[in-house]
Write an enzyme that holds these catalytic residues in place. Structure first.
Site, PDB file in Angstrom:
ATOM      1  N   PHE A  10      43.349  30.646  43.618  1.00 48.91           N
ATOM      2  CA  PHE A  10      43.105  31.583  44.489  1.00 48.91           C
ATOM      3  C   PHE A  10      42.249  30.957  45.563  1.00 48.91           C
ATOM      4  O   PHE A  10      41.344  30.319  45.346  1.00 48.91           O
ATOM      5  CB  PHE A  10      42.299  32.761  44.112  1.00 48.91           C
ATOM      6  CG  PHE A  10      43.192  33.480  43.192  1.00 48.91           C
ATOM      7  CD1 PHE A  10      43.537  34.823  43.656  1.00 48.91           C
ATOM      8  CD2 PHE A  10      43.048  33.302  41.640  1.00 48.91           C
ATOM      9  CE1 PHE A  10      44.538  35.476  42.615  1.00 48.91           C
ATOM     10  CE2 PHE A  10      43.423  34.019  40.879  1.00 48.91           C
ATOM     11  CZ  PHE A  10      44.479  35.207  41.395  1.00 48.91           C
ATOM     12  N   ASP A  11      42.635  31.227  46.928  1.00 47.99           N
ATOM     13  CA  ASP A  11      41.697  30.841  48.061  1.00 47.99           C
ATOM     14  C   ASP A  11      40.582  32.155  47.975  1.00 47.99           C
ATOM     15  O   ASP A  11      40.745  32.946  47.108  1.00 47.99           O
ATOM     16  CB  ASP A  11      42.309  31.332  49.541  1.00 47.99           C
ATOM     17  CG  ASP A  11      41.413  31.150  50.652  1.00 47.99           C
ATOM     18  OD1 ASP A  11      40.819  30.364  50.657  1.00 47.99           O
ATOM     19  OD2 ASP A  11      41.452  32.208  51.301  1.00 47.99           O
ATOM     20  N   LEU A  12      39.365  31.966  48.341  1.00 41.06           N
ATOM     21  CA  LEU A  12      38.323  33.011  48.265  1.00 41.06           C
ATOM     22  C   LEU A  12      38.115  33.953  49.575  1.00 41.06           C
ATOM     23  O   LEU A  12      38.481  35.013  49.522  1.00 41.06           O
ATOM     24  CB  LEU A  12      37.118  32.186  48.436  1.00 41.06           C
ATOM     25  CG  LEU A  12      35.812  32.973  47.962  1.00 41.06           C
ATOM     26  CD1 LEU A  12      35.842  33.904  46.828  1.00 41.06           C
ATOM     27  CD2 LEU A  12      34.526  32.014  48.126  1.00 41.06           C
ATOM     28  N   ASP A  13      37.817  33.241  50.665  1.00 43.04           N
ATOM     29  CA  ASP A  13      37.847  34.221  51.849  1.00 43.04           C
ATOM     30  C   ASP A  13      38.994  34.938  52.395  1.00 43.04           C
ATOM     31  O   ASP A  13      39.965  34.202  52.870  1.00 43.04           O
ATOM     32  CB  ASP A  13      37.413  33.379  53.200  1.00 43.04           C
ATOM     33  CG  ASP A  13      35.767  32.812  52.987  1.00 43.04           C
ATOM     34  OD1 ASP A  13      35.105  33.455  52.181  1.00 43.04           O
ATOM     35  OD2 ASP A  13      35.576  31.739  53.717  1.00 43.04           O
ATOM     36  N   ASP A 165      45.405  33.784  51.913  1.00 44.34           N
ATOM     37  CA  ASP A 165      45.625  34.902  53.213  1.00 44.34           C
ATOM     38  C   ASP A 165      46.132  33.922  54.371  1.00 44.34           C
ATOM     39  O   ASP A 165      45.986  34.679  55.436  1.00 44.34           O
ATOM     40  CB  ASP A 165      44.419  35.600  53.428  1.00 44.34           C
ATOM     41  CG  ASP A 165      43.331  34.656  53.797  1.00 44.34           C
ATOM     42  OD1 ASP A 165      42.977  33.723  53.360  1.00 44.34           O
ATOM     43  OD2 ASP A 165      42.422  35.237  54.860  1.00 44.34           O
TER      44      ASP A 165
END
Length: 217
Positions: A10-13, A165
């Site tokens: 996963f990306d975070l932001d 995202d």
């Protein structure tokens, strides 16, 4: 029907935690210091995703370091007041963890702020591996961070999915040979992500439970 998915990166932001308002405010405060009222919200949106170094280098190569310092000071000072959670993220990550999936974070943020965001959102107990900007030579969309996370988790690209995202996330996954999923709640809009043809678009993080289950068949 395809490989069994064992690993989710996963990306975070903008993917796990909603830092968009904080990021935009930090860019606004920094850029207004150097270029008063020159940059609008729409001008700043493309800066979300790339590393701070790449963004500020594109604006002023001579002031990269001082702009990063100013940005980070604002970001950390306002972090806890401005970061919020997306609906269903905590429950989904907790479920994936309990089901035994290997889960990691691949981000262009520095580790100290990553840990701050995970702790604030209660997600810190679920992630076995975090690959931050501090851990790599080349940031997303280069596949290096994805490869590093997979190596640490003992997984192959064929059994993994990269979730994010931003087009940097989708391209990093594609470049590394994983499946990819874009989140429809990206601040840049669903149409923006669809241009990069991720394997899946998530309308809700809980969609992942169905996707990994379907990939088993």
């Amino acid at each position: 029907m395809g490989n069994k998915i064992t690993t989710l990166l996963f990306d975070l932001d903008g993917t796990l935690i909603n830092t968009n308002d904080l990021i935009i405010a930090s860019f606004t405060a920094t850029l207004n210091h150097y270029y008063p009222d020159k940059y609008s919200r729409e001008d700043i949106l493309p800066f979300i995703g790339p590393s701070l170094h790449d963004t500020f280098y594109s604006i002023d190569p001579e002031r990269v370091d001082e702009m990063i310092v100013r940005y980070r000071e604002h970001n950390i000072q306002n972090h806890d007041a401005m970061v919020t959670q997306y609906e269903g993220v905590y429950e989904t990550i907790k479920t994936l963890h309990e089901l035994g999936y290997k889960i990691g974070i691949v981000t262009t943020k520095k580790r100290d702020v990553v840990l701050k965001g995970l702790k604030l959102s209660g997600l810190d107990e679920f992630f076995e591996v975090i690959v931050s900007l501090d851990d790599v030579e080349r940031a997303k969309p280069d596949p290096e961070p994805v490869y590093k996370a997979l190596d640490l988790l003992g997984s192959s690209p064929a059994e993994a999915i990269m979730v994010g995202d931003n087009h940097h996330d989708i391209l990093a996954g594609k470049n590394a040979g994983t499946l990819t999923a874009g989140v429809a709640w990206t601040v840049k809009g669903r149409d923006y992500l669809e241009e990069f043809e991720p394997d899946y678009i998530l309308d809700h993080m809980g969609d992942l439970i169905t996707i990994v289950g379907a990939a088993v068949k």
